[in-house]
Write a protein that holds these residues in place. Sequence first.
Motif, PDB file in Angstrom:
ATOM      1  N   PRO A  97       0.732  -1.280  -0.063  1.00 58.10           N
ATOM      2  CA  PRO A  97       0.075   0.010  -0.073  1.00 58.10           C
ATOM      3  C   PRO A  97       0.931   1.265  -0.054  1.00 58.10           C
ATOM      4  CG  PRO A  97      -0.877  -1.341   1.605  1.00 58.10           C
ATOM      5  CD  PRO A  97       0.638  -2.099   1.095  1.00 58.10           C
ATOM      6  N   ALA A  98       2.033   1.266   0.394  1.00 58.26           N
ATOM      7  CA  ALA A  98       3.083   2.534   0.422  1.00 58.26           C
ATOM      8  C   ALA A  98       3.678   2.682  -0.777  1.00 58.26           C
ATOM      9  CB  ALA A  98       4.041   2.169   1.597  1.00 58.26           C
ATOM     10  N   VAL A  99       3.372   1.986  -1.902  1.00 54.88           N
ATOM     11  CA  VAL A  99       3.992   2.290  -3.170  1.00 54.88           C
ATOM     12  C   VAL A  99       3.862   3.495  -3.761  1.00 54.88           C
ATOM     13  CG1 VAL A  99       4.327   1.592  -5.779  1.00 54.88           C
ATOM     14  CG2 VAL A  99       4.107  -0.256  -3.613  1.00 54.88           C
ATOM     15  N   ALA A 100       2.415   4.084  -3.579  1.00 48.75           N
ATOM     16  CA  ALA A 100       2.307   5.236  -4.156  1.00 48.75           C
ATOM     17  C   ALA A 100       2.764   6.511  -3.511  1.00 48.75           C
ATOM     18  CB  ALA A 100       0.969   5.323  -4.590  1.00 48.75           C
ATOM     19  N   PHE A 101       2.863   6.207  -2.120  1.00 51.82           N
ATOM     20  CA  PHE A 101       3.183   7.259  -1.084  1.00 51.82           C
ATOM     21  C   PHE A 101       4.510   7.610  -0.675  1.00 51.82           C
ATOM     22  CE2 PHE A 101      -1.245   5.444  -0.652  1.00 51.82           C
ATOM     23  CZ  PHE A 101      -1.896   6.600  -0.881  1.00 51.82           C
ATOM     24  N   ALA A 102       5.466   6.298  -0.577  1.00 51.84           N
ATOM     25  CA  ALA A 102       6.703   6.557  -0.128  1.00 51.84           C
ATOM     26  C   ALA A 102       7.529   6.782  -1.152  1.00 51.84           C
ATOM     27  CB  ALA A 102       7.039   5.442   0.879  1.00 51.84           C
ATOM     28  N   GLU A 103       8.589   7.744  -0.795  1.00 48.38           N
ATOM     29  CA  GLU A 103       9.765   8.022  -1.775  1.00 48.38           C
ATOM     30  C   GLU A 103      10.783   7.158  -1.218  1.00 48.38           C
ATOM     31  OE1 GLU A 103      10.351  11.119  -4.104  1.00 48.38           O
ATOM     32  OE2 GLU A 103       8.251  11.980  -4.101  1.00 48.38           O
ATOM     33  N   GLU A 104      11.269   7.311  -0.092  1.00 46.82           N
ATOM     34  CA  GLU A 104      12.244   6.613   0.445  1.00 46.82           C
ATOM     35  C   GLU A 104      11.994   6.494   2.074  1.00 46.82           C
ATOM     36  OE1 GLU A 104      17.188   6.972   0.713  1.00 46.82           O
ATOM     37  OE2 GLU A 104      16.264   7.903  -0.697  1.00 46.82           O
ATOM     38  N   ALA A 105      12.288   5.385   2.440  1.00 50.09           N
ATOM     39  CA  ALA A 105      12.157   4.891   3.728  1.00 50.09           C
ATOM     40  C   ALA A 105      13.387   4.425   4.675  1.00 50.09           C
ATOM     41  CB  ALA A 105      10.985   4.005   3.904  1.00 50.09           C
ATOM     42  N   PRO A 106      13.501   4.749   5.791  1.00 53.04           N
ATOM     43  CA  PRO A 106      14.937   4.332   6.431  1.00 53.04           C
ATOM     44  C   PRO A 106      14.796   2.604   6.937  1.00 53.04           C
ATOM     45  CG  PRO A 106      13.147   4.927   8.117  1.00 53.04           C
ATOM     46  CD  PRO A 106      12.610   5.215   6.708  1.00 53.04           C
TER      47      PRO A 106
END
Length: 96
Positions: free
Chosen positions: A15-24
């Motif tokens: 679900p985060a594909v469209a929202f996250a650019e880069e995560a820790p």
Amino acid sequence: MIKTVIAAAAFALLPAVAFAEEAPKQSFTYQGVTYTYTSEVQNGVKVLKGSAYNGKVPFELKVTKNGVSGTFNRAPVNFDMHEVQHLDNKDVVEGQ
């Protein structure tokens, strides 16, 4: 088993594909093995890069709403999301 493990990471983050650019750096544990990875979006595709078994098994996975492709322990993997078995929350421990 490899599909199950990959699916655990891929399905949890889909679900985060469209929202996250880069995560820790993130991690989860499945059947006693900890998987550590980072995620980023490249051209609209979620890319998970990490390792398992204390850094001994590298993986790089591209996750879309339809499927997962990439490498796990330098071997190619490719499967559709309909092949993914849903895991009970008790099977995956997130946020180690």
